[in-house]
Design a protein around this motif. Structure first.
Motif, PDB file in Angstrom:
ATOM      1  N   ARG B  13       0.815  -1.134  -0.005  1.00 12.56           N
ATOM      2  CA  ARG B  13       0.184  -0.146   0.221  1.00 12.56           C
ATOM      3  C   ARG B  13       0.756   1.137   0.236  1.00 12.56           C
ATOM      4  O   ARG B  13       0.595   2.227  -0.907  1.00 12.56           O
ATOM      5  N   SER B  14       1.735   1.566   1.068  1.00 12.55           N
ATOM      6  CA  SER B  14       2.470   2.561   1.180  1.00 12.55           C
ATOM      7  C   SER B  14       3.842   2.580   1.547  1.00 12.55           C
ATOM      8  O   SER B  14       4.311   1.418   2.513  1.00 12.55           O
ATOM      9  N   ALA B  15       4.702   3.472   1.003  1.00 13.30           N
ATOM     10  CA  ALA B  15       6.306   3.552   1.397  1.00 13.30           C
ATOM     11  C   ALA B  15       6.344   4.891   1.855  1.00 13.30           C
ATOM     12  O   ALA B  15       5.910   5.800   1.077  1.00 13.30           O
ATOM     13  N   PHE B  16       6.947   5.065   3.078  1.00 10.44           N
ATOM     14  CA  PHE B  16       7.273   6.474   3.533  1.00 10.44           C
ATOM     15  C   PHE B  16       8.873   6.313   3.941  1.00 10.44           C
ATOM     16  O   PHE B  16       9.263   5.735   4.641  1.00 10.44           O
ATOM     17  N   LEU B  55      11.379   1.455 -10.220  1.00  7.05           N
ATOM     18  CA  LEU B  55      10.766   0.602  -8.985  1.00  7.05           C
ATOM     19  C   LEU B  55       9.815   1.964  -8.593  1.00  7.05           C
ATOM     20  O   LEU B  55       8.578   1.534  -8.628  1.00  7.05           O
ATOM     21  N   VAL B  56      10.034   2.881  -8.749  1.00  6.37           N
ATOM     22  CA  VAL B  56       9.044   4.214  -8.480  1.00  6.37           C
ATOM     23  C   VAL B  56       7.930   4.162  -9.235  1.00  6.37           C
ATOM     24  O   VAL B  56       6.716   3.953  -9.099  1.00  6.37           O
ATOM     25  N   GLN B  61       2.213   2.802 -10.611  1.00  8.88           N
ATOM     26  CA  GLN B  61       1.341   2.297 -11.819  1.00  8.88           C
ATOM     27  C   GLN B  61       0.421   1.226 -11.132  1.00  8.88           C
ATOM     28  O   GLN B  61      -0.653   0.968 -11.622  1.00  8.88           O
ATOM     29  N   HIS B  62       0.841   0.627 -10.180  1.00  7.15           N
ATOM     30  CA  HIS B  62       0.002  -0.232  -9.190  1.00  7.15           C
ATOM     31  C   HIS B  62      -0.853   0.250  -8.312  1.00  7.15           C
ATOM     32  O   HIS B  62      -1.370  -0.337  -7.221  1.00  7.15           O
ATOM     33  N   GLY B  63      -0.851   1.763  -8.115  1.00 11.31           N
ATOM     34  CA  GLY B  63      -1.399   2.385  -7.114  1.00 11.31           C
ATOM     35  C   GLY B  63      -0.878   2.167  -5.520  1.00 11.31           C
ATOM     36  O   GLY B  63      -1.459   2.694  -4.715  1.00 11.31           O
ATOM     37  N   CYS B  64       0.479   2.046  -5.707  1.00 10.33           N
ATOM     38  CA  CYS B  64       1.024   1.721  -4.361  1.00 10.33           C
ATOM     39  C   CYS B  64       1.949   3.242  -4.104  1.00 10.33           C
ATOM     40  O   CYS B  64       2.526   3.869  -5.183  1.00 10.33           O
ATOM     41  N   SER B  65       1.556   3.869  -3.023  1.00 11.90           N
ATOM     42  CA  SER B  65       1.997   5.200  -2.802  1.00 11.90           C
ATOM     43  C   SER B  65       3.445   5.177  -2.212  1.00 11.90           C
ATOM     44  O   SER B  65       3.922   4.254  -1.405  1.00 11.90           O
ATOM     45  N   MET B  66       4.277   6.097  -2.865  1.00 13.14           N
ATOM     46  CA  MET B  66       5.706   6.230  -2.082  1.00 13.14           C
ATOM     47  C   MET B  66       5.793   7.598  -2.002  1.00 13.14           C
ATOM     48  O   MET B  66       5.640   8.552  -2.877  1.00 13.14           O
ATOM     49  N   ARG B  67       5.898   7.882  -0.749  1.00 12.48           N
ATOM     50  CA  ARG B  67       6.059   9.278  -0.320  1.00 12.48           C
ATOM     51  C   ARG B  67       7.425   9.487   0.679  1.00 12.48           C
ATOM     52  O   ARG B  67       7.873   8.710   1.295  1.00 12.48           O
ATOM     53  N   ARG B  68       8.038  10.726   0.392  1.00 11.08           N
ATOM     54  CA  ARG B  68       9.351  11.040   1.097  1.00 11.08           C
ATOM     55  C   ARG B  68       8.981  12.496   1.593  1.00 11.08           C
ATOM     56  O   ARG B  68       8.612  13.415   1.001  1.00 11.08           O
ATOM     57  N   VAL B  69       9.642  12.505   2.819  1.00 10.93           N
ATOM     58  CA  VAL B  69       9.992  14.041   3.186  1.00 10.93           C
ATOM     59  C   VAL B  69      11.112  14.299   3.545  1.00 10.93           C
ATOM     60  O   VAL B  69      11.995  13.423   4.142  1.00 10.93           O
ATOM     61  N   ARG B  70      11.822  15.253   2.894  1.00 10.21           N
ATOM     62  CA  ARG B  70      13.159  15.677   2.909  1.00 10.21           C
ATOM     63  C   ARG B  70      13.456  16.854   3.960  1.00 10.21           C
ATOM     64  O   ARG B  70      12.639  17.973   3.496  1.00 10.21           O
TER      65      ARG B  70
END
Lengths: 53, 174
Positions: B13-16, B55-56, B61-70
């Motif tokens: 689902r999600s990667a943060f 990878l991102v 494309q599969h609706g999996c969220s990758m979020r990052r806070v810098r």
């Protein structure tokens, strides 16, 4: 020997850096760690593997 | 136990990612960084030639969220300027990147860490993986966190106190 980096990302934790060589081998580069905060397995900073394919 | 590489490939689902250091020593970036500092040039990275961007894009494309806070310095370090410039390729590939400024906090001597916050990944709200670096910002290894809730709170805080990349860039340009 020519080394072409296969991008790893030490920043994001997907180390080590891997290079393809022009000799059909892969070179893995890491750091020799001397800092004692974290225990890591000992190993040579450079290791070389032959591609299986 | 699945490691970081496994989670990066297989989260559902999600990667943060929380990123806090003023610079990172990344061997394969050294030449790029030198070129960027010299004349502002950047490598032309696309999902076709770069495994990270691929990878991102696949996750997006599969609706999996990758979020990052810098979390960045004020003023930005050379490395942060370089990294922010590189981020546009990641945003284009589908990563949601936000930026948080750090108020001028005195740097812990020799450690480079300004905020006291750790660098980590959080996957599917199930596992937090902490990234360890040495004092010169070289990656050492990972460690799975035991107190997941603490990392969820840090994520929520970081998300609420950050700006979208575009908003940050627009503000910085003013």
């Amino acid at each position: 020997m020519k080394l072409t980096p296969i991008r790893g990302a030490c920043r994001d934790g997907t180390c080590p850096t891997i290079y393809a060589t022009d000799r059909g081998t892969v070179v893995v580069q890491g750091y020799t760690v001397t800092d004692a905060d974290v225990t890591v397995p000992e190993g040579r900073p450079w290791s070389r593997f032959r591609l299986s394919c | 136990m699945p490691d970081l590489s496994w989670w990066l490939q297989n989260f559902q689902r999600s990667a943060f990612r929380l990123e806090c250091l003023p610079e990172y020593k990344v061997p394969q970036e050294e030449e790029w960084l030198a070129a960027f500092k010299r004349d502002g040039s950047l490598p032309d990275l696309t999902p076709e030639n770069d495994s990270w961007l691929k990878l991102v894009r696949t996750h997006a494309q599969h609706g999996c969220s990758m979020r990052r806070v810098r979390i960045v310095s004020h003023p930005l370090t050379d490395y942060e300027r370089f990294e922010l410039a590189l981020f546009s390729a990641s945003v284009k590939a589908g990563e949601d990147i936000r930026i948080a400024g750090s108020s001028p906090v005195s740097t812990v001597a020799g450690e480079g860490r300004r905020t006291g916050l750790p660098d980590f990944w959080l996957f599917d709200d199930e596992v937090a993986i902490v990234l360890r670096y040495d004092r010169e910002a070289r990656f050492l290894g990972t460690e799975q966190a035991k107190d997941l809730v603490t990392y969820q709170r840090m994520r929520d805080l970081a998300l609420s106190r950050s700006l979208e990349m575009s908003a940050y860039t627009a503000r910085a340009a003013r």
